[in-house]
Design a protein around this motif. Structure first.
Motif, short mmCIF file in Angstrom:
data_model
loop_
_atom_site.label_atom_id
_atom_site.label_comp_id
_atom_site.label_asym_id
_atom_site.label_seq_id
_atom_site.Cartn_x
_atom_site.Cartn_y
_atom_site.Cartn_z
N ASP A 78 0.91 -1.21 -0.36
CA ASP A 78 -0.16 -0.06 -0.04
C ASP A 78 0.86 1.30 0.09
O ASP A 78 0.48 1.54 -0.53
N SER A 79 1.88 0.87 0.25
CA SER A 79 3.35 2.41 0.31
C SER A 79 3.60 2.61 -0.83
O SER A 79 3.58 1.41 -1.58
N LEU A 80 3.80 4.28 -1.08
CA LEU A 80 5.34 4.52 -2.52
C LEU A 80 5.90 3.59 -2.58
O LEU A 80 6.24 3.75 -3.32
N PHE A 114 8.50 12.52 7.25
CA PHE A 114 6.98 12.39 8.73
C PHE A 114 7.25 13.69 9.49
O PHE A 114 7.28 15.38 9.22
N ALA A 115 9.08 13.78 9.92
CA ALA A 115 9.21 15.22 10.53
C ALA A 115 9.30 16.54 9.44
O ALA A 115 9.29 17.28 10.44
N LEU A 146 -0.32 9.63 6.26
CA LEU A 146 -0.43 8.41 6.31
C LEU A 146 0.43 8.57 4.52
O LEU A 146 0.68 7.57 3.80
N LEU A 147 1.20 9.50 3.60
CA LEU A 147 1.54 9.44 2.61
C LEU A 147 3.06 8.84 2.76
O LEU A 147 3.61 8.70 1.68
N VAL A 148 3.67 9.29 3.78
CA VAL A 148 5.34 9.28 3.96
C VAL A 148 5.26 7.74 4.58
O VAL A 148 7.14 7.31 4.88
N ASN A 149 4.78 6.77 4.85
CA ASN A 149 4.58 5.64 6.18
C ASN A 149 4.47 4.84 5.18
O ASN A 149 4.59 4.83 4.02
N ARG A 212 -4.98 6.65 -5.48
CA ARG A 212 -5.80 7.44 -4.65
C ARG A 212 -4.43 8.04 -3.51
O ARG A 212 -5.23 9.38 -2.86
N ASP A 213 -3.29 8.42 -3.76
CA ASP A 213 -2.10 9.37 -3.00
C ASP A 213 -2.50 10.25 -4.10
O ASP A 213 -2.04 11.17 -3.09
#
Length: 264
Positions: A78-80, A114-115, A146-149, A212-213
């Motif tokens: 599910d991740s990029l 995320f940071a 969510l996008l970078v996870n 979706r992203d």
């Protein structure tokens, strides 16, 4: 305080509600209201500790399993990260891993990204022409996570739904996004079925993940625009004159009139 307690209880079930404390702190800073975020953080810390501490002391191994699992998980489909690996043949940040070995570089990359996203949201909140709404910043924080996870399980999309409705209440736009996200489920199931069992190749599922992203990124752009140009904010545009500009932030308590003797 009550909001903080509820966020702390939510964070005891899943950590993402605790991320909403950052928007509260930022909005409080912009409004020069330090009491509200202080009480919220205090309530969240107290509630989270009250739930977790007894379990951590009684069953430390079981309590830490959640954190261990998050450290050892590789990039999910599910991740990029997985999308890039599949379509380019890239071996990933860590390369081949032994069974149970943690993808330490990937973990570090996701934390740094995320940071950086949170830092950008802080700059946005500080440079906005007026204090942003809590819902707008909350949506951006969770969407960025969510996008970078390295994991975006199907249920994670539900985290965004109430925040999107509060941040950008345009029902046609949100319905289109929710339809795209819901449709990801179909190729996902056929992907897990595998082509050998009359399923679909990974390309179909991964393509819908990218769509979706991309739609979530579009929503983020529109929310950022509403922060930088408050006149485009669909919530603030419909508020009656004289009402608080953020329905989700506690309105200041009106000052009590001075006694007649004091006025004299």
């Amino acid at each position: 305080m009550l909001a903080g307690v509820l966020l702390g209880l939510g964070g005891a079930f899943k950590l993402y509600p605790l991320m909403l404390l950052l928007p509260v702190l930022l909005v409080g800073f912009r409004r020069r209201d330090l009491t509200t975020p202080a009480l919220t953080v205090l309530g969240a810390a107290a509630a989270w500790t009250a739930v977790n501490l007894p379990v951590a002391l009684a069953w430390p191994v079981g309590w830490a399993e959640f954190f261990r699992l998050n450290q050892t998980r590789v990039a999910d489909p599910d991740s990029l990260y997985f999308v890039v690996q599949y379509f380019t043949g890239w071996a990933g940040f860590d390369g081949p891993l032994a069974g149970g070995e943690a993808p330490s570089v990937l973990n570090a990359v996701t934390m740094v990204l995320f940071a950086l996203c949170c830092a950008a949201i802080c700059v946005l909140a500080l440079r906005a022409p007026q204090p942003p709404r809590v819902a707008s910043l909350a949506f951006l924080v969770i969407a960025a996570f969510l996008l970078v996870n390295k994991v975006w399980s199907p249920q994670y999309s539900l985290w965004l739904v109430p925040l999107a409705v509060l941040a950008l209440p345009r029902w046609r736009l949100l319905l289109a996004w929710m339809a795209v996200d819901a449709l990801v489920w179909v190729p996902r199931m056929y992907y897990y079925l595998t082509p050998e069992n009359r399923g679909l190749p990974p390309d179909w599922f991964l393509a819908t993940v990218v769509v979706r992203d991309a739609v979530v990124v579009l929503l983020c752009v529109l929310v950022v625009r509403s922060v930088l140009r408050p006149e485009t904010d669909p919530v603030r545009a419909t508020l009656p004159p004289g009402s608080p500009d953020d329905p989700d932030w506690p309105a200041p308590t009106p000052a009590s009139p001075a006694p007649a003797a004091a006025r004299a």
